[in-house]
Design an enzyme around this catalytic site. Sequence first.
Site, PDB file in Angstrom:
ATOM      1  N   GLN A 226       1.909  -6.172  -3.261  1.00 44.26           N
ATOM      2  CA  GLN A 226       2.403  -6.378  -1.857  1.00 44.26           C
ATOM      3  C   GLN A 226       3.724  -5.376  -1.829  1.00 44.26           C
ATOM      4  OE1 GLN A 226       1.046  -9.550  -3.512  1.00 44.26           O
ATOM      5  NE2 GLN A 226      -0.655  -8.399  -2.926  1.00 44.26           N
TER       6      GLN A 226
ATOM      7  N   LYS B 230       1.765   2.335  -5.136  1.00 45.01           N
ATOM      8  CA  LYS B 230       2.520   1.800  -6.148  1.00 45.01           C
ATOM      9  C   LYS B 230       1.503   1.792  -7.499  1.00 45.01           C
ATOM     10  CE  LYS B 230       2.207  -2.456  -4.357  1.00 45.01           C
ATOM     11  NZ  LYS B 230       1.971  -2.114  -3.036  1.00 45.01           N
TER      12      LYS B 230
ATOM     13  N   GLY C  35      -4.622  -4.341  -3.938  1.00 50.00           N
ATOM     14  CA  GLY C  35      -5.635  -3.230  -4.207  1.00 50.00           C
ATOM     15  C   GLY C  35      -4.859  -1.895  -4.449  1.00 50.00           C
ATOM     16  N   HIS C  36      -4.706  -1.650  -5.865  1.00 49.90           N
ATOM     17  CA  HIS C  36      -3.914  -0.466  -6.339  1.00 49.90           C
ATOM     18  C   HIS C  36      -4.904   0.577  -6.735  1.00 49.90           C
ATOM     19  CE1 HIS C  36      -0.404  -3.404  -7.418  1.00 49.90           C
ATOM     20  NE2 HIS C  36      -0.673  -3.425  -6.044  1.00 49.90           N
TER      21      HIS C  36
ATOM     22  N   ASP D 186       0.806  -1.275  -0.062  1.00 51.23           N
ATOM     23  CA  ASP D 186      -0.028   0.101  -0.071  1.00 51.23           C
ATOM     24  C   ASP D 186       0.792   1.336  -0.211  1.00 51.23           C
ATOM     25  OD1 ASP D 186      -2.315  -1.660   0.047  1.00 51.23           O
ATOM     26  OD2 ASP D 186      -2.161  -1.586   2.294  1.00 51.23           O
TER      27      ASP D 186
HETATM   28  P1  GDP Z   1      -0.917   0.473  -3.452  1.00 59.86           P
HETATM   29  O1  GDP Z   1      -1.476  -0.947  -2.910  1.00 59.86           O
HETATM   30  O2  GDP Z   1       0.768   0.464  -3.189  1.00 59.86           O
HETATM   31  O3  GDP Z   1      -1.081   0.708  -4.992  1.00 59.86           O
HETATM   32  O4  GDP Z   1      -1.501   1.551  -2.614  1.00 59.86           O
HETATM   33  P2  GDP Z   1      -2.947   1.599  -2.046  1.00 59.86           P
HETATM   34  O5  GDP Z   1      -3.768   2.131  -3.567  1.00 59.86           O
HETATM   35  O6  GDP Z   1      -3.486   0.559  -1.800  1.00 59.86           O
HETATM   36  O7  GDP Z   1      -2.918   2.843  -1.150  1.00 59.86           O
HETATM   37  C1  GDP Z   1      -2.389   4.084  -1.423  1.00 59.86           C
HETATM   38  C2  GDP Z   1      -3.321   5.252  -1.240  1.00 59.86           C
HETATM   39  O8  GDP Z   1      -2.649   6.370  -0.869  1.00 59.86           O
HETATM   40  C3  GDP Z   1      -4.353   5.205  -2.197  1.00 59.86           C
HETATM   41  O9  GDP Z   1      -5.738   5.637  -1.622  1.00 59.86           O
HETATM   42  C4  GDP Z   1      -3.685   6.388  -3.169  1.00 59.86           C
HETATM   43  O10 GDP Z   1      -4.812   7.133  -3.770  1.00 59.86           O
HETATM   44  C5  GDP Z   1      -3.158   7.210  -2.143  1.00 59.86           C
HETATM   45  N1  GDP Z   1      -2.058   8.089  -2.431  1.00 59.86           N
HETATM   46  C6  GDP Z   1      -0.972   7.828  -3.086  1.00 59.86           C
HETATM   47  N2  GDP Z   1      -0.179   8.666  -3.146  1.00 59.86           N
HETATM   48  C7  GDP Z   1      -0.423   9.751  -2.449  1.00 59.86           C
HETATM   49  C8  GDP Z   1      -0.054  10.908  -2.052  1.00 59.86           C
HETATM   50  O11 GDP Z   1       1.182  11.421  -2.179  1.00 59.86           O
HETATM   51  N3  GDP Z   1      -0.712  11.584  -1.115  1.00 59.86           N
HETATM   52  C9  GDP Z   1      -1.907  11.328  -0.703  1.00 59.86           C
HETATM   53  N4  GDP Z   1      -2.663  11.980   0.147  1.00 59.86           N
HETATM   54  N5  GDP Z   1      -2.535  10.146  -0.896  1.00 59.86           N
HETATM   55  C10 GDP Z   1      -1.661   9.299  -1.973  1.00 59.86           C
HETATM   56  P1  IMO Z   2      -0.932  -4.129  -2.185  1.00 63.64           P
HETATM   57  O1  IMO Z   2      -0.636  -4.765  -3.534  1.00 63.64           O
HETATM   58  C1  IMO Z   2      -0.683  -4.584   1.959  1.00 63.64           C
HETATM   59  C2  IMO Z   2      -1.142  -8.562   3.581  1.00 63.64           C
HETATM   60  C3  IMO Z   2      -2.489  -9.218   4.372  1.00 63.64           C
HETATM   61  C4  IMO Z   2      -1.824 -10.107   5.480  1.00 63.64           C
HETATM   62  C5  IMO Z   2      -0.488 -10.684   4.545  1.00 63.64           C
HETATM   63  C6  IMO Z   2      -1.122 -11.881   3.910  1.00 63.64           C
HETATM   64  O2  IMO Z   2      -2.133  -3.495  -2.447  1.00 63.64           O
HETATM   65  O3  IMO Z   2       0.083  -3.279  -1.591  1.00 63.64           O
HETATM   66  P2  IMO Z   2      -2.749 -12.799   1.733  1.00 63.64           P
HETATM   67  O4  IMO Z   2      -4.096 -12.479   1.570  1.00 63.64           O
HETATM   68  O5  IMO Z   2      -1.825 -12.105   0.954  1.00 63.64           O
HETATM   69  O6  IMO Z   2      -2.435 -14.016   2.115  1.00 63.64           O
HETATM   70  O7  IMO Z   2      -2.357 -11.818   3.246  1.00 63.64           O
HETATM   71  O8  IMO Z   2      -0.454  -9.703   3.637  1.00 63.64           O
HETATM   72  N1  IMO Z   2      -1.392  -8.085   2.338  1.00 63.64           N
HETATM   73  C7  IMO Z   2      -1.224  -6.702   1.882  1.00 63.64           C
HETATM   74  N2  IMO Z   2      -0.916  -5.628   2.684  1.00 63.64           N
HETATM   75  N3  IMO Z   2      -1.023  -4.525   0.738  1.00 63.64           N
HETATM   76  C8  IMO Z   2      -1.234  -5.338  -0.104  1.00 63.64           C
HETATM   77  O9  IMO Z   2      -1.365  -5.667  -1.477  1.00 63.64           O
HETATM   78  C9  IMO Z   2      -1.390  -6.930   0.374  1.00 63.64           C
HETATM   79  N4  IMO Z   2      -1.719  -7.950   0.260  1.00 63.64           N
HETATM   80  C10 IMO Z   2      -1.707  -8.786   1.243  1.00 63.64           C
HETATM   81  O10 IMO Z   2      -3.173  -7.984   4.819  1.00 63.64           O
HETATM   82  O11 IMO Z   2      -1.083  -9.530   6.324  1.00 63.64           O
HETATM   83 MG    MG Z   3      -3.133  -1.656  -1.972  1.00 64.83          MG
END
Ligand code: GDP
Ligand code: IMO
Ligand code: MG
Length: 435
Positions: free
Chosen positions: A224, A16, A40-41, A13
């Site tokens: 991840q 990416k 979840g991207h 998270d």
């Molecule tokens: P990922 O799994 O690495 O793609 O990240 P996620 O989407 O799960 O979580 C990142 C969250 O931060 C998302 O809701 C993005 O929209 C938000 N985000 C990304 N970059 C920034 C930033 O520079 N500032 C803020 N405030 N939010 C951001």
């Molecule tokens: P993105 O790509 C954050 C965590 C789960 C749990 C562990 C194992 O959005 O960054 P799983 O369901 O993969 O067997 O769970 O990994 N986890 C993540 N945490 N971002 C993710 O993906 C994750 N995918 C799995 O919360 O701790």
């Molecule tokens: Mg994510």
Amino acid sequence: MRNVIILGSQWGDEGKGKVVDLFSENFDIVARYQGGNNAGHTVFTGGQKFVLKLIPSGILRPGKKAVIGNGMVLDPVALMAEIDALESAGVEVRGSLSISNRAHVLFPAHRMLERLSEGRAGKLSIGTTSRGIGPCYEDKIGRRGMRIADLLDSELFRQQYESAMEEKITLAKAFGIYEELDWHGIRDQYLAVAERIRPMVCDTAMFLNQAIGEGRTVLFEGAQGTMLDVDHGTYPFVTSSSASAGGACTGTGVSPTRIQGVIGVSKAYITRVGSGPFPTEALDGAGEQIRRRGNEFGAVTGRPRRCGWFDAPLLRYTAAINGFDSLVVTKLDVLDEFDNIPVCVGYRRGTEEVAEMPPTARQLEQIEPVYQCAPGWHTSTFGVSSYDELPARAKDYLAFLESWTGVEVGCISTGPERHQTIVRPGSRFARLVCG
Ligand code: GDP
Ligand code: IMO
Ligand code: MG
């Protein structure tokens, strides 16, 4: 050749999705190499929000090719739902997406079997996303998995399915976690979905290698993060795939000799979802403040993310594992209001300095972070798109992270939208990703 891996340097998270969506503009193909719909991207573009789970974030760029690599585990029903949702939002998917014939198929039975460890008293709970990811990878490594190519061979699939499900039903009943499922209905649903995805399925390793041979460029998108990598992460509190740079090669069939750079994505602080050690977790009001300002709730499960301070030893470790050329520091804006910003610069056990990343969760729980405080900047950085416009103390903070991690900060994100991004001119990042 300019093929680059972008991956998470923490526990996932890191942002990416935003970074890959933005910079996929500069590449021809975007390829995911591991994980499944546990990812979840999040991407914001043109006032719309997309949460990509299986499909690479580059899909939102018209004309770019997207690849689901052999290293992924695929729930075909979830994939179809994602394709349909994107297409109804006006995104062209079918003409752009290629799916590996060697990716593994994930079944509802995998989600059921996840309860063997997650839902039973006395068992170590990882706090997974409950998507069946671990059991599906177990089948892959146990050499009893079914792959997309098997799914497309309907006769063979029917036979394999019967015997595989029989095994799973026996196991689930023995452990008292059996749930009545419409086994034949699921089989027929999978066979129907197979026909819908058939035109997109190919040998993606050959596709990628041929494209690279013809001079086209590939951006590899990690899911991840390195601390969730099954080998290098905080085992057993990890996911079941190779999220680090090596996974890009095994998960796509592209050789390391054809990849020129590795970029780590890191938050300006750190978060974790699920259980497991977290040395710099802020269990006080500051953690809550980060969660609120950063809207730190899981994109897949909605769970509140655990929040804490930037951990430089952890970053040094993930930089070594991946060979980071440069870092993207995201969510700098989330720290705008803090008076002081603690940064962990080392680990200690009692009076002893801990130089290496401890290999066990137990040892990691015993270490204490050593903090140094950086002064806050009390100025909004939200949306800033030029390095020169950052407040001096925010620049100092980034320099502080660079000095403690030993990696250049080549790109800074100051908001969820594409334009809320700074690329530092002359950086390795600019050369590799924008060059
Ligand atoms: P990922 O799994 O690495 O793609 O990240 P996620 O989407 O799960 O979580 C990142 C969250 O931060 C998302 O809701 C993005 O929209 C938000 N985000 C990304 N970059 C920034 C930033 O520079 N500032 C803020 N405030 N939010 C951001
Ligand atoms: P993105 O790509 C954050 C965590 C789960 C749990 C562990 C194992 O959005 O960054 P799983 O369901 O993969 O067997 O769970 O990994 N986890 C993540 N945490 N971002 C993710 O993906 C994750 N995918 C799995 O919360 O701790
Ligand atoms: Mg994510």
